[in-house]
Write an enzyme that holds these catalytic residues in place. Structure first.
Site, PDB file in Angstrom:
ATOM      1  N   ASP A  46     -25.903  -5.911 -24.468  1.00 12.21           N
ATOM      2  CA  ASP A  46     -25.723  -4.654 -23.740  1.00 12.21           C
ATOM      3  C   ASP A  46     -26.411  -3.491 -24.459  1.00 12.21           C
ATOM      4  OD1 ASP A  46     -24.664  -3.341 -21.464  1.00 12.21           O
ATOM      5  OD2 ASP A  46     -22.996  -2.561 -22.657  1.00 12.21           O
ATOM      6  N   ARG A 132      -5.242  -7.578 -37.305  1.00 14.31           N
ATOM      7  CA  ARG A 132      -4.671  -6.806 -36.195  1.00 14.31           C
ATOM      8  C   ARG A 132      -3.546  -7.614 -35.567  1.00 14.31           C
ATOM      9  NH1 ARG A 132      -8.739  -7.034 -31.048  1.00 14.31           N
ATOM     10  NH2 ARG A 132      -6.834  -6.254 -30.063  1.00 14.31           N
ATOM     11  N   ASP A 184      -9.984  -5.116 -18.164  1.00 16.47           N
ATOM     12  CA  ASP A 184      -9.567  -6.516 -18.131  1.00 16.47           C
ATOM     13  C   ASP A 184      -8.149  -6.676 -17.608  1.00 16.47           C
ATOM     14  OD1 ASP A 184      -8.685  -5.186 -20.378  1.00 16.47           O
ATOM     15  OD2 ASP A 184      -9.138  -6.815 -21.778  1.00 16.47           O
TER      16      ASP A 184
END
Length: 415
Positions: A46, A132, A184
């Site tokens: 991208d 995380r 999403d």
């Protein structure tokens, strides 16, 4: 075994400035026990400038896994790369893999087998966080077949799951390119609802999600205004799918708890006055449209109170409540009536001047208060699954209570 023309799985990877995280990501796909002849990769660069595109081309040239690479101008978010990959996919199933995450070695083989065995359209694989947190409440046990109302899958709506491509094409499911975070969630929830069933793999870590040290992940760098946009998109979808009532309220828990509540936590206390007002203004139309008694009853008391104060625009009461939480004070459990209905004595309980309805303090879903589980009277409200604290955490809480008791016993009596 699938033919060369129709692989079992297309792994779709959207990549932006993904080095060096992209290297173990691609290695994890190559290492899959499913076999290179049963899968393909569609990778979309991208508009990267850090060597991501070049590495993808090198990988495609040497890998045994059939790999197609698309180079495009930067789109600003993950939606367009995923949509481009989905349009190119040939597999019976697709798996959306973020370029900074990686798969467990047996992940795709186990997921495909699960979906084929049960005829389910979506498969969730157990997730582990690297640096995380990771969702856990829906992975208590493996489920061959479930749905969005019979389990806690609504609390994980990332796209990194196995989807039957026929389902996505039948309903023309694509990612909203106007959203730059939370895109999403809308996609995955609709897939859950439209599916012929969902499977959950809880006994094997299928996906490792990685915290980026450079802070370039969109969930780390996006502005708070994006969070309200994503909450609105998900709430609007739920309203499209279900009329007002129990099912709508049950699904609304997700955007309220996961997206809106974090905008009004301890960080709100530290924010500038203008940011505080702005967040309340952004929340107002959502609260007016979707905050209902049915949603309120499904939340724990401290969650419900925060949302109630936001709905009422009461920054003063919200500040008092958040300060109480930040100071780690414990509310008194107050029982009323013949059944001993429990209420939690957070600030402004019984305060007529504040005007907060008593029901805002009522326990309607089981919750833990200072290590003790407080349960609503039978039939009071729909119950939401609350995971029991770990054994180690319960021991620590018990030791703390014993220490406080011992300390109290040593204090000299007042004259």
């Amino acid at each position: 075994m699938a033919s060369v023309e129709i692989p079992d799985v297309t792994v779709i990877i959207g990549a932006y400035e993904a080095m060096p995280y992209l290297i173990p990501c691609l290695e994890s796909v190559e290492a899959q026990t499913l076999g290179a002849d049963r899968m393909e990769i569609v990778a979309v660069d991208d508009g990267s400038t850090d060597g991501t595109g070049e590495y993808l081309d090198e990988f495609a040239a040497r890998s045994k896994v059939r790999t197609r690479v698309v180079h495009q101008e930067n789109s600003g978010g993950p939606s367009k790369p995923r949509n481009v990959g989905l349009d190119m996919a040939r597999g019976r199933y697709v798996f959306f893999l973020d370029a900074d995450d990686y798969l467990g070695t047996e992940a795709l083989e186990r997921m495909v087998a699960m979906a084929d065995r049960n005829g389910t359209d979506v498969v969730l694989g157990k997730i582990e966080g690297i640096g995380r947190g990771a969702p856990k409440s829906m992975f208590g046990r493996t489920l061959e077949r479930t749905d969005v109302f019979s389990s806690n899958i609504k609390m994980t709506l990332s796209a990194e799951k196995l989807f039957r491509r026929a389902l996505l094409e039948k309903h023309k499911l694509r990612f909203d390119q106007q959203l730059y975070t939370g895109e999403d969630a809308r996609f995955t929830l609709e897939a859950y609802v439209r599916s012929a069933g969902v499977s959950v793999i809880a006994d094997y870590v299928c996906l490792y999600i990685v915290r980026r040290d450079d802070g370039k992940h969109i969930t780390q760098s996006g502005s708070y205004a994006m969070r309200f946009d994503s909450a609105k998109a998900l709430m609007d979808l739920i309203a499209e799918l279900y009329p007002p009532g129990e099912k709508r309220d049950e699904l609304m828990i997700r955007p309220f708890v996961i997206t809106l509540l974090p905008q009004f936590d301890h960080r709100w206390l530290k924010a500038a006055a203008g940011t505080r007002r702005d967040k309340l203004d952004l929340a107002r139309p959502l609260m007016e449209k979707y905050w209902t008694p049915g949603v309120a009853r499904r939340l724990k008391v401290p969650e419900r109170l925060r949302m109630h104060y936001v709905a009422e625009g009461r920054a003063d009461l919200l500040e008092n409540h958040l300060t109480f939480l930040q100071e780690k004070k414990v509310p008194e459990v107050i029982r009323k009536g013949a059944e001993g209905k429990p209420y939690l004595g957070y600030p402004h309980f019984g305060d007529e001047a504040a005007g907060v309805p008593a029901e805002m303090f009522a326990v309607t879903v089981s919750e833990w208060v200072d290590g003790v589980r407080v349960t609503a009277p039978r039939g009071a409200a729909p119950q939401r699954a609350v995971p029991r604290p770990s054994f180690a955490r319960r021991v620590v809480r018990k030791l703390r209570r014993m220490a406080r008791g011992a300390l109290a016993g040593r204090r000299p009596a007042r004259s």
